[in-house]
Design a protein around this motif. Structure first.
Motif, mmCIF file in Angstrom:
data_model
loop_
_atom_site.group_PDB
_atom_site.id
_atom_site.type_symbol
_atom_site.label_atom_id
_atom_site.label_comp_id
_atom_site.label_asym_id
_atom_site.label_seq_id
_atom_site.Cartn_x
_atom_site.Cartn_y
_atom_site.Cartn_z
ATOM 1 N N HIS A 23 0.814 -1.222 0.000
ATOM 2 C CA HIS A 23 0.000 0.000 0.000
ATOM 3 C C HIS A 23 0.849 1.274 0.000
ATOM 4 O O HIS A 23 0.305 2.364 -0.193
ATOM 5 C CB HIS A 23 -0.902 0.036 1.238
ATOM 6 C CG HIS A 23 -2.026 -0.948 1.201
ATOM 7 N ND1 HIS A 23 -3.130 -0.801 0.386
ATOM 8 C CD2 HIS A 23 -2.214 -2.108 1.890
ATOM 9 C CE1 HIS A 23 -3.951 -1.816 0.571
ATOM 10 N NE2 HIS A 23 -3.414 -2.628 1.475
ATOM 11 N N GLU A 43 3.052 4.277 -1.124
ATOM 12 C CA GLU A 43 3.131 4.956 -2.420
ATOM 13 C C GLU A 43 4.510 4.796 -3.052
ATOM 14 O O GLU A 43 4.633 4.446 -4.230
ATOM 15 C CB GLU A 43 2.800 6.440 -2.239
ATOM 16 C CG GLU A 43 2.740 7.210 -3.550
ATOM 17 C CD GLU A 43 2.293 8.648 -3.350
ATOM 18 O OE1 GLU A 43 2.052 9.336 -4.375
ATOM 19 O OE2 GLU A 43 2.189 9.100 -2.185
ATOM 20 N N GLU A 89 -7.825 -5.736 -4.925
ATOM 21 C CA GLU A 89 -6.653 -4.891 -5.141
ATOM 22 C C GLU A 89 -5.907 -5.329 -6.403
ATOM 23 O O GLU A 89 -5.847 -6.525 -6.711
ATOM 24 C CB GLU A 89 -5.724 -4.948 -3.928
ATOM 25 C CG GLU A 89 -6.367 -4.380 -2.670
ATOM 26 C CD GLU A 89 -5.507 -4.572 -1.439
ATOM 27 O OE1 GLU A 89 -4.441 -5.214 -1.543
ATOM 28 O OE2 GLU A 89 -5.903 -4.095 -0.366
ATOM 29 N N ARG A 146 -3.556 11.136 -1.132
ATOM 30 C CA ARG A 146 -3.690 9.784 -1.704
ATOM 31 C C ARG A 146 -4.494 8.883 -0.775
ATOM 32 O O ARG A 146 -4.351 8.935 0.442
ATOM 33 C CB ARG A 146 -2.307 9.187 -1.930
ATOM 34 C CG ARG A 146 -2.271 7.757 -2.453
ATOM 35 C CD ARG A 146 -0.827 7.327 -2.650
ATOM 36 N NE ARG A 146 -0.699 5.960 -3.155
ATOM 37 C CZ ARG A 146 -0.530 4.894 -2.381
ATOM 38 N NH1 ARG A 146 -0.473 5.049 -1.058
ATOM 39 N NH2 ARG A 146 -0.413 3.688 -2.900
ATOM 40 N N ASP A 147 -5.336 8.030 -1.351
ATOM 41 C CA ASP A 147 -6.087 7.048 -0.583
ATOM 42 C C ASP A 147 -5.092 6.047 0.018
ATOM 43 O O ASP A 147 -4.347 5.396 -0.721
ATOM 44 C CB ASP A 147 -7.065 6.316 -1.507
ATOM 45 C CG ASP A 147 -7.963 5.319 -0.764
ATOM 46 O OD1 ASP A 147 -7.649 4.969 0.392
ATOM 47 O OD2 ASP A 147 -8.952 4.868 -1.366
ATOM 48 N N ASP A 181 -4.882 2.565 -1.607
ATOM 49 C CA ASP A 181 -4.356 2.305 -2.950
ATOM 50 C C ASP A 181 -3.215 1.303 -2.842
ATOM 51 O O ASP A 181 -2.474 1.305 -1.851
ATOM 52 C CB ASP A 181 -3.858 3.597 -3.596
ATOM 53 C CG ASP A 181 -4.996 4.478 -4.102
ATOM 54 O OD1 ASP A 181 -6.146 4.008 -4.102
ATOM 55 O OD2 ASP A 181 -4.729 5.632 -4.479
ATOM 56 N N SER A 182 -3.049 0.467 -3.866
ATOM 57 C CA SER A 182 -2.081 -0.617 -3.693
ATOM 58 C C SER A 182 -1.645 -1.220 -5.017
ATOM 59 O O SER A 182 -2.231 -0.957 -6.067
ATOM 60 C CB SER A 182 -2.700 -1.722 -2.831
ATOM 61 O OG SER A 182 -3.801 -2.312 -3.516
ATOM 62 N N ASN A 183 -0.615 -2.021 -4.927
ATOM 63 C CA ASN A 183 -0.200 -2.953 -5.984
ATOM 64 C C ASN A 183 0.303 -4.208 -5.273
ATOM 65 O O ASN A 183 1.400 -4.211 -4.707
ATOM 66 C CB ASN A 183 0.893 -2.353 -6.867
ATOM 67 C CG ASN A 183 1.373 -3.348 -7.925
ATOM 68 O OD1 ASN A 183 0.814 -4.440 -8.081
ATOM 69 N ND2 ASN A 183 2.418 -2.988 -8.655
#
Length: 247
Positions: free
Chosen positions: A98, A100, A140, A158-159, A162-164
C-alpha cells in the motif's frame, strides 16, 4: 458517514475480527510468525490498524497513517518519526503493497534500525497457485510490470488503501538484486512462502466465509507441514525478513 467511522477508520475491520473466528485463526498465525522473527528490543508496527499485534508483542508501538483509538503514533512509513539507529524491529502485515513509494520507506527503515535490527513483513505472494485469486477475485490490483523503486513526493491526499499487490513478490524475486544494490545495509535473512487454502476460503475481512474455524484449524496445520515444499508454487503469502548489517 457516521461520527464513529470518521473517528475510527478501522471500526468495521475490528467488528469483523471480533465476530469471525476463522479470520482470527489465520491472522494469529501471521502474528506468531512475525513475533518469532523479531530480535530483542524496541518494536515498531507500521500500519497497526486494528491493534492485534500487541497480543503477541505487548510492548510494540503501533503506528498508522490514519488515527484510531488502537494506534499509538500517527505516522507515514515514508517519513518515520524515530531517531537513527533507535529501533530493533519494524513489523508490517499487509502494508508494504500500500505504500506509495516503497523506496522511501526502505530508506527510512535503513536509517531507524540499529545494527542487527530487522524489518519483518508478511504480504501477498503472487505465485502460480495464487495469481488467479489475486487478479480476478481480490479487489486490489496486481501489476507485475511495475517497479518498486520509483521515487517521488508522497501525496498527502492519496487514498491509503491504494495498492499494488505485486510489489512484495517483485522485491523478493525479480528485483532482489536491484534492491540489494540500492540498500547495501539491508540484507535478506528470510523469504518464505506459505498459506494455501485457509486464507482465501476464509473470506478475509469480508463478512462471508467458505471454511469454518474447526476445519480451518486442521487444514492450517496440514499447510504448515507442506509449506517448505510447495510454498513457492502455491503460497498466497510471503514473509520477508530484512536485517540491517553491522557497521
Amino acid at each position: 458517514m457516521s461520527s464513529t467511522i470518521q473517528s475510527d477508520p478501522h471500526a468495521s475491520y475490528r467488528s469483523v475480527w471480533s465476530t469471525k473466528p476463522i479470520l482470527r485463526l489465520v491472522y494469529e498465525d501471521y502474528y506468531r510468525r512475525i513475533a518469532a522473527a523479531c530480535v530483542a528490543g524496541e518494536t515498531i508496527e507500521i500500519g497497526g490498524g486494528i491493534g492485534q499485534l500487541k497480543n503477541f508483542i505487548p510492548a510494540a508501538i503501533s503506528s498508522d497513517i490514519q488515527h484510531s483509538p488502537m494506534v499509538d503514533v500517527v505516522a507515514d512509513a515514508q517519513n518515520l518519526p524515530f531517531g537513527s539507529g533507535a529501533i530493533s524491529n519494524i513489523v508490517m502485515l499487509d502494508v508494504l503493497h500500500h505504500i506509495e513509494f516503497p523506496v522511501l520507506f526502505f530508506r527510512e527503515a535503513e536509517r531507524v534500525l540499529r545494527a542487527g535490527g530487522r524489518c519483518v513483513m508478511i504480504e501477498p505472494a503472487i505465485t502460480p497457485g495464487s495469481t488467479v485469486f489475486y487478479r480476478l477475485i481480490h479487489p486490489e490490483p496486481v501489476r507485475m510490470r511495475a517497479t518498486p523503486f520509483v521515487e517521488g513526493l508522497p501525496n498527502p491526499e492519496r487514498d491509503p488503501y491504494d495498492s499494488n499487490q505485486a510489489i512484495p513478490t517483485l522485491l523478493a524475486t525479480r528485483d532482489r538484486l536491484q534492491f540489494e544494490r540500492l540498500f547495501p545495509n539491508l540484507e535478506f535473512v528470510e523469504v518464505s512462502w506459505f498459506s494455501f487454502w485457509v486464507y482465501p476460503l476464509s473470506g478475509g475481512f469480508k463478512r462471508w466465509t467458505l471454511m469454518p474455524a474447526s476445519l480451518g484449524r486442521r487444514v492450517l496445520a496440514f499447510e504448515k507441514r507442506i509449506e517448505s515444499a510447495l510454498g513457492r508454487m502455491l503460497g498466497f503469502r510471503t514473509m520477508i525478513v530484512l536485517q540491517k548489517k553491522s557497521a
